[in-house]
Design an enzyme around this catalytic site. Sequence first.
Site, PDB file in Angstrom:
ATOM      1  N   ALA A   1      49.268   4.411  71.797  1.00 41.77           N
ATOM      2  CA  ALA A   1      49.189   3.136  71.358  1.00 41.77           C
ATOM      3  C   ALA A   1      49.452   3.144  69.761  1.00 41.77           C
ATOM      4  CB  ALA A   1      47.639   2.754  71.398  1.00 41.77           C
TER       5      ALA A   1
ATOM      6  N   GLY B   1      47.929   7.105  74.783  1.00 35.68           N
ATOM      7  CA  GLY B   1      48.832   6.402  75.657  1.00 35.68           C
ATOM      8  C   GLY B   1      50.299   7.058  76.008  1.00 35.68           C
TER       9      GLY B   1
ATOM     10  N   GLU C   1      49.308   9.456  78.817  1.00 34.17           N
ATOM     11  CA  GLU C   1      48.870   8.717  79.734  1.00 34.17           C
ATOM     12  C   GLU C   1      50.123   8.072  80.621  1.00 34.17           C
ATOM     13  OE1 GLU C   1      45.881   6.480  77.399  1.00 34.17           O
ATOM     14  OE2 GLU C   1      44.788   6.566  79.493  1.00 34.17           O
TER      15      GLU C   1
ATOM     16  N   GLU D   1      41.747   9.700  72.141  1.00 37.39           N
ATOM     17  CA  GLU D   1      41.238   8.700  71.626  1.00 37.39           C
ATOM     18  C   GLU D   1      39.926   8.591  71.192  1.00 37.39           C
ATOM     19  OE1 GLU D   1      43.274   9.250  74.411  1.00 37.39           O
ATOM     20  OE2 GLU D   1      44.255   7.631  74.708  1.00 37.39           O
TER      21      GLU D   1
HETATM   22  C1  LIG Z   1      44.718   3.462  75.768  1.00 40.50           C
HETATM   23  C2  LIG Z   1      45.676   4.273  74.705  1.00 40.50           C
HETATM   24  C3  LIG Z   1      44.982   4.525  73.550  1.00 40.50           C
HETATM   25  C4  LIG Z   1      45.859   5.354  72.470  1.00 40.50           C
HETATM   26  O1  LIG Z   1      47.108   5.797  72.686  1.00 40.50           O
HETATM   27  S1  LIG Z   1      45.006   5.347  70.791  1.00 40.50           S
HETATM   28  C5  LIG Z   1      46.186   6.423  70.043  1.00 40.50           C
HETATM   29  C6  LIG Z   1      46.167   7.946  70.524  1.00 40.50           C
HETATM   30  N1  LIG Z   1      46.983   8.822  69.641  1.00 40.50           N
HETATM   31  C7  LIG Z   1      46.813   9.337  68.587  1.00 40.50           C
HETATM   32  O2  LIG Z   1      45.608   9.233  68.131  1.00 40.50           O
HETATM   33  C8  LIG Z   1      47.841  10.096  67.721  1.00 40.50           C
HETATM   34  C9  LIG Z   1      48.006   9.896  66.483  1.00 40.50           C
HETATM   35  N2  LIG Z   1      48.848  10.597  65.662  1.00 40.50           N
HETATM   36  C10 LIG Z   1      48.753  11.894  65.388  1.00 40.50           C
HETATM   37  O3  LIG Z   1      47.582  12.419  65.443  1.00 40.50           O
HETATM   38  C11 LIG Z   1      49.774  12.668  64.507  1.00 40.50           C
HETATM   39  O4  LIG Z   1      50.817  11.540  64.381  1.00 40.50           O
HETATM   40  C12 LIG Z   1      50.718  13.621  65.226  1.00 40.50           C
HETATM   41  C13 LIG Z   1      49.481  14.904  65.411  1.00 40.50           C
HETATM   42  C14 LIG Z   1      51.047  13.178  66.908  1.00 40.50           C
HETATM   43  C15 LIG Z   1      51.639  14.244  64.420  1.00 40.50           C
HETATM   44  O5  LIG Z   1      51.288  14.351  63.028  1.00 40.50           O
HETATM   45  P1  LIG Z   1      52.311  14.628  61.999  1.00 40.50           P
HETATM   46  O6  LIG Z   1      53.364  15.496  62.268  1.00 40.50           O
HETATM   47  O7  LIG Z   1      51.354  14.946  60.748  1.00 40.50           O
HETATM   48  O8  LIG Z   1      53.142  13.342  61.846  1.00 40.50           O
HETATM   49  P2  LIG Z   1      52.608  11.763  61.373  1.00 40.50           P
HETATM   50  O9  LIG Z   1      52.683  11.826  59.923  1.00 40.50           O
HETATM   51  O10 LIG Z   1      51.092  11.619  61.327  1.00 40.50           O
HETATM   52  O11 LIG Z   1      53.315  10.732  62.102  1.00 40.50           O
HETATM   53  C16 LIG Z   1      54.451  10.008  61.517  1.00 40.50           C
HETATM   54  C17 LIG Z   1      54.478   8.793  61.389  1.00 40.50           C
HETATM   55  O12 LIG Z   1      54.040   8.291  62.895  1.00 40.50           O
HETATM   56  C18 LIG Z   1      52.795   7.419  62.589  1.00 40.50           C
HETATM   57  N3  LIG Z   1      52.122   7.447  64.051  1.00 40.50           N
HETATM   58  C19 LIG Z   1      51.832   8.654  64.504  1.00 40.50           C
HETATM   59  N4  LIG Z   1      51.097   8.090  65.598  1.00 40.50           N
HETATM   60  C20 LIG Z   1      50.834   6.875  65.327  1.00 40.50           C
HETATM   61  C21 LIG Z   1      50.031   5.965  66.170  1.00 40.50           C
HETATM   62  N5  LIG Z   1      49.447   6.288  67.253  1.00 40.50           N
HETATM   63  N6  LIG Z   1      49.951   4.767  65.687  1.00 40.50           N
HETATM   64  C22 LIG Z   1      50.610   4.259  64.777  1.00 40.50           C
HETATM   65  N7  LIG Z   1      51.442   5.149  63.917  1.00 40.50           N
HETATM   66  C23 LIG Z   1      51.510   6.433  64.280  1.00 40.50           C
HETATM   67  C24 LIG Z   1      52.339   8.164  61.395  1.00 40.50           C
HETATM   68  O13 LIG Z   1      51.333   7.107  60.748  1.00 40.50           O
HETATM   69  C25 LIG Z   1      53.359   8.297  60.501  1.00 40.50           C
HETATM   70  O14 LIG Z   1      53.640   7.286  60.013  1.00 40.50           O
HETATM   71  P3  LIG Z   1      54.286   7.352  58.274  1.00 40.50           P
HETATM   72  O15 LIG Z   1      55.473   8.289  58.208  1.00 40.50           O
HETATM   73  O16 LIG Z   1      54.633   5.805  58.105  1.00 40.50           O
HETATM   74  O17 LIG Z   1      53.170   7.901  57.609  1.00 40.50           O
END
Ligand SMILES: C/C=C/C(=O)SCCNC(=O)CCNC(=O)[C@H](O)C(C)(C)COP(=O)(O)OP(=O)(O)OC[C@H]1O[C@@H](n2cnc3c(N)ncnc32)[C@H](O)[C@@H]1OP(=O)(O)O
Length: 260
Positions: A66, A111, A114, A134
């Site tokens: 998400a 997600g 998922e 999450e």
């Molecule tokens: C029912 C469902 C619920 C859910 O799905 S809740 C969400 C669950 N997902 C997460 O918690 C994953 C969140 N993301 C991360 O932990 C990291 O990413 C990674 C470990 C996958 C990769 O880390 P790295 O290599 O350092 O990349 P980066 O700089 O964090 O990500 C690149 C750009 O992507 C954006 N981004 C990543 N995941 C999300 C997200 N889930 N929602 C919104 N933005 C996201 C970041 O912010 C950033 O963006 P910018 O370059 O502008 O700083």
Amino acid sequence: MTQQTNLIERIEGHTAILTMSNPPANTWTAQSLQALKAKVLELNANSEIYALVLTGEGEKFFSAGADLKLFADGDKGNAATMAKHFGEAFEALSAFRGVSIAAINGYAMGGGLEVALACDIRIAETQAQMALPEATVGLLPCAGGTQNLTALVGEGWAKRMILCGERIDAAKAEKIGLVEEVVEQGQSLSAAIALAAKVAKQSPSSVAVCKTLIQAGRTMPRSHALPLERELFIGLFDTEDQGEGVNAFLEKRSPQWKNR
Ligand SMILES: C/C=C/C(=O)SCCNC(=O)CCNC(=O)[C@H](O)C(C)(C)COP(=O)(O)OP(=O)(O)OC[C@H]1O[C@@H](n2cnc3c(N)ncnc32)[C@H](O)[C@@H]1OP(=O)(O)O
């Protein structure tokens, strides 16, 4: 090739290839979830499509789940809307009558994992990382994750991943049964398409009822599932594909499936 909201579609033979495309991390929004649901329902109604392959655009992300920006203001109504769209989209994917294959080409988080769990089969690239993180951000996997991950890998590993936030690599995912195959970087899509081509050799009528039976076994007692298996076997004799399959074998030729 056609593009819907955050979803690119390509058809190859009897296979639909759907690419999640929402840079930078192929995250889910209400719009992209609705687009996935609409596309899966459309493909489900297309008798020429036997398999669906889902992958992520770019080299780094399958999907990071998400879009967390949507949950920043604590809006409960928005949470309910997102939960509804997640449920509807991924349940439509689970109910797709053909075979769905996730080509996990990078991070599959929350997600993003998922949606892969809602597919029938998962192929991951060596560099892929998977997690249901999450709880790390005060949420929970509401898109089938608590149920589907547990069904696939058992409670122990589901608890390590969901309760302890453990992120696993592709090799570990294969070892615990979360993915069925690991391939080199850049090879998941071609491996998934090759597997989908094998699906096209099966009777689509048989595939649809076998999938129904396998999924029914998750909730149905064995005493109901075994009679249902026999009933659906007999039901196949109402399809053209049954006669075509058996006769093609006896006549030493390839079957021409009708999907009916
Ligand atoms: C029912 C469902 C619920 C859910 O799905 S809740 C969400 C669950 N997902 C997460 O918690 C994953 C969140 N993301 C991360 O932990 C990291 O990413 C990674 C470990 C996958 C990769 O880390 P790295 O290599 O350092 O990349 P980066 O700089 O964090 O990500 C690149 C750009 O992507 C954006 N981004 C990543 N995941 C999300 C997200 N889930 N929602 C919104 N933005 C996201 C970041 O912010 C950033 O963006 P910018 O370059 O502008 O700083």
